[in-house]
Design a protein around this motif. Sequence first.
Motif, PDB file in Angstrom:
ATOM      1  N   ARG A 301       0.835  -0.856   0.351  1.00 38.79           N
ATOM      2  CA  ARG A 301       0.034   0.120  -0.072  1.00 38.79           C
ATOM      3  C   ARG A 301       0.985   1.591  -0.122  1.00 38.79           C
ATOM      4  O   ARG A 301       0.492   2.598  -0.374  1.00 38.79           O
ATOM      5  CB  ARG A 301      -0.913   0.134   0.851  1.00 38.79           C
ATOM      6  CG  ARG A 301      -1.727  -1.294   1.189  1.00 38.79           C
ATOM      7  CD  ARG A 301      -3.011  -0.776   2.027  1.00 38.79           C
ATOM      8  NE  ARG A 301      -3.508  -2.791   2.149  1.00 38.79           N
ATOM      9  CZ  ARG A 301      -3.327  -3.210   3.262  1.00 38.79           C
ATOM     10  NH1 ARG A 301      -2.653  -3.407   3.875  1.00 38.79           N
ATOM     11  NH2 ARG A 301      -4.160  -4.751   2.891  1.00 38.79           N
ATOM     12  N   ASP A 326      -7.877 -14.052   1.610  1.00 39.45           N
ATOM     13  CA  ASP A 326      -8.190 -12.704   1.720  1.00 39.45           C
ATOM     14  C   ASP A 326      -8.425 -11.890   0.298  1.00 39.45           C
ATOM     15  O   ASP A 326      -7.852 -11.481  -0.554  1.00 39.45           O
ATOM     16  CB  ASP A 326      -6.480 -11.528   1.838  1.00 39.45           C
ATOM     17  CG  ASP A 326      -7.196 -10.511   2.875  1.00 39.45           C
ATOM     18  OD1 ASP A 326      -8.563 -10.208   1.754  1.00 39.45           O
ATOM     19  OD2 ASP A 326      -6.523  -9.512   3.952  1.00 39.45           O
ATOM     20  N   LYS A 327     -10.091 -11.621   0.748  1.00 39.33           N
ATOM     21  CA  LYS A 327     -10.637 -10.867  -0.871  1.00 39.33           C
ATOM     22  C   LYS A 327     -10.627  -9.301  -1.079  1.00 39.33           C
ATOM     23  O   LYS A 327     -10.199  -8.973  -2.023  1.00 39.33           O
ATOM     24  CB  LYS A 327     -11.956 -11.292  -1.389  1.00 39.33           C
ATOM     25  CG  LYS A 327     -12.557 -12.512  -1.350  1.00 39.33           C
ATOM     26  CD  LYS A 327     -13.687 -12.626  -0.851  1.00 39.33           C
ATOM     27  CE  LYS A 327     -13.922 -13.796  -1.289  1.00 39.33           C
ATOM     28  NZ  LYS A 327     -15.998 -13.862  -1.249  1.00 39.33           N
ATOM     29  N   ASP A 328      -9.892  -8.517  -0.108  1.00 38.65           N
ATOM     30  CA  ASP A 328      -9.075  -7.158  -0.644  1.00 38.65           C
ATOM     31  C   ASP A 328      -8.337  -7.196  -0.470  1.00 38.65           C
ATOM     32  O   ASP A 328      -7.719  -6.456  -1.696  1.00 38.65           O
ATOM     33  CB  ASP A 328      -9.572  -6.623   1.022  1.00 38.65           C
ATOM     34  CG  ASP A 328     -10.956  -6.546   2.152  1.00 38.65           C
ATOM     35  OD1 ASP A 328     -11.768  -6.542   0.848  1.00 38.65           O
ATOM     36  OD2 ASP A 328     -11.332  -6.380   2.529  1.00 38.65           O
ATOM     37  N   ILE A 329      -6.515  -8.087  -0.429  1.00 32.96           N
ATOM     38  CA  ILE A 329      -5.507  -7.541  -1.286  1.00 32.96           C
ATOM     39  C   ILE A 329      -6.275  -7.861  -2.552  1.00 32.96           C
ATOM     40  O   ILE A 329      -5.457  -7.607  -3.626  1.00 32.96           O
ATOM     41  CB  ILE A 329      -4.639  -8.725  -0.051  1.00 32.96           C
ATOM     42  CG1 ILE A 329      -5.211  -8.062   0.993  1.00 32.96           C
ATOM     43  CG2 ILE A 329      -4.034  -9.287  -0.609  1.00 32.96           C
ATOM     44  CD1 ILE A 329      -3.959  -8.774   1.948  1.00 32.96           C
ATOM     45  N   LYS A 331      -8.289  -7.544  -4.571  1.00 29.84           N
ATOM     46  CA  LYS A 331      -8.753  -6.685  -4.817  1.00 29.84           C
ATOM     47  C   LYS A 331      -7.562  -5.587  -6.005  1.00 29.84           C
ATOM     48  O   LYS A 331      -7.823  -4.822  -6.771  1.00 29.84           O
ATOM     49  CB  LYS A 331      -9.683  -6.280  -4.535  1.00 29.84           C
ATOM     50  CG  LYS A 331     -10.926  -7.011  -4.504  1.00 29.84           C
ATOM     51  CD  LYS A 331     -12.589  -6.103  -3.849  1.00 29.84           C
ATOM     52  CE  LYS A 331     -13.842  -7.152  -4.256  1.00 29.84           C
ATOM     53  NZ  LYS A 331     -14.777  -6.017  -2.813  1.00 29.84           N
ATOM     54  N   GLU A 332      -6.859  -5.145  -4.461  1.00 32.20           N
ATOM     55  CA  GLU A 332      -5.711  -4.537  -4.818  1.00 32.20           C
ATOM     56  C   GLU A 332      -4.800  -5.411  -5.635  1.00 32.20           C
ATOM     57  O   GLU A 332      -4.120  -4.365  -6.356  1.00 32.20           O
ATOM     58  CB  GLU A 332      -5.201  -4.672  -3.049  1.00 32.20           C
ATOM     59  CG  GLU A 332      -6.203  -3.619  -2.494  1.00 32.20           C
ATOM     60  CD  GLU A 332      -5.523  -3.429  -0.589  1.00 32.20           C
ATOM     61  OE1 GLU A 332      -4.649  -2.450  -0.025  1.00 32.20           O
ATOM     62  OE2 GLU A 332      -5.324  -4.400  -0.001  1.00 32.20           O
ATOM     63  N   ASN A 335      -5.739  -4.082  -9.032  1.00 27.28           N
ATOM     64  CA  ASN A 335      -6.000  -2.538  -8.925  1.00 27.28           C
ATOM     65  C   ASN A 335      -4.437  -2.544  -9.775  1.00 27.28           C
ATOM     66  O   ASN A 335      -3.845  -1.464 -10.316  1.00 27.28           O
ATOM     67  CB  ASN A 335      -6.301  -1.469  -7.794  1.00 27.28           C
ATOM     68  CG  ASN A 335      -7.911  -1.948  -7.430  1.00 27.28           C
ATOM     69  OD1 ASN A 335      -8.221  -1.860  -8.340  1.00 27.28           O
ATOM     70  ND2 ASN A 335      -8.190  -1.724  -6.350  1.00 27.28           N
TER      71      ASN A 335
END
Length: 452
Positions: A301, A326-329, A331-332, A335
């Motif tokens: 990040r 970890d779905k958030d990671i 997505k990151e 990106n």
Amino acid sequence: MEADDHYEKGNYAQAVAMYSKAIALSVDGTTRLNVLLGNRSAALFMAQDYAQCVDDCVKVTLTEPANVKLYSRAIKAAVMMGDLEKAAQVHTLVDPQYVTSQMQTEYNKIVQAIDDLKEANRKHGTPDGDRMWERLMTKFSETHVFRMQLADSVAAQSNYTKAIDLLSLLTAPNRPPGVAYRIAKYRYMSGFEHFDAAKSALQEFLQDAQCAKMLALIKAVDEAKQDGNNLFATRNFAASVDQYTKAIELDLTNGKILRILYCNRAAAFKELSRFQEGVDDCTRAIDLDPAFGKAYARRARCLMLQKNYDGAARDFRAALQHDPSDKDIAKELKNAEEAIAKEIEKEKDFFYVLDIDSRTTDVEMKTKYRALCLRWHPDKNADKSADEKLVAERKFKALNEAYSTLSNPEKRREYELKRDRERYANINRASTATANAAKYTRTRHTGGTAAP
């Protein structure tokens, strides 16, 4: 005698004090003094002050060479403190005519074990060293020092759980302060989640200076970390950095807690827009624990905010390896990969590559080019990871292509004409797409058919 009463009741420290007082006041001759020294040596032995016990026993035997009981006590005390050479030396003081078969057998065992002790010390902190300490512990089962040394050897290999298990077998009243200190230290070295157990192990031994110092350290580190967390929660990030730094500087040897503190401080640095310091702290945490997924994600990040998309994608992938759910990671990571694609597209713009515009002078462009070359030259990135080396090679190649084109007036003119044509073409395509979209919308609302 009051000292004898204390001894019988198991108050060995008080007994030692009373015998010492009587010895200091003794004027009754050698016999009386030897009795007091002998009694004190027994109290010293039970109080686990083995070195002083040996001294008292030897003093008595100087005038009572036939006192086998005190010779045996001195030898046993030396063994109990793990000093086998001292034990063997005391044995040599005994007149051969007074040496019993049991004393000779014990002496032979001690002499044979001296080489094992030397080998154990040489190989301390290795599996071979562990085996030598285990052998000594088996031979001298009552000698806590060898068990503590085995625990230290195991702990030196970061196997704190096994070290604690080894020492936990020693229960009160046989557990000396050194055992409590080690159990607390190993729990402390195991991480923040073991701090309460570490504090508990020390509670009965606060009169011991080493134990008291360990407890003070554990409390200080814990309080500084908690203060940092509380300040972070209230968005006082600068103050939280100070508290995390305080906790870090209290002990630079405990990797289990340092990895957390570095990672926490990195989060505060990120909120303060001090991204490189955040990257550096996450790197420190990862160096201490290469499987620390949170540190990879946090460094990623910070790298994203530095527009180092390649590095961010690398770290997001590493974080996902340690926590694939970890779905958030995930997505990151997507990106970051999209940002890389856009970055590669932008690198087709030579002005962007050199971080200049059309008004930049030749001298300014050359200065920019040299500075960027120093950053991305392969030799300057030789110690980086394979991914980072590939990025550096790509950037360096793009720099050279951009500069060779823009520093040459004829090539630059051709490049700018081509770029302008592409821009106009893109504008026309965008306008056509917008017009077609408008026609489609009108057709849906009117139910009619658009003109071709």
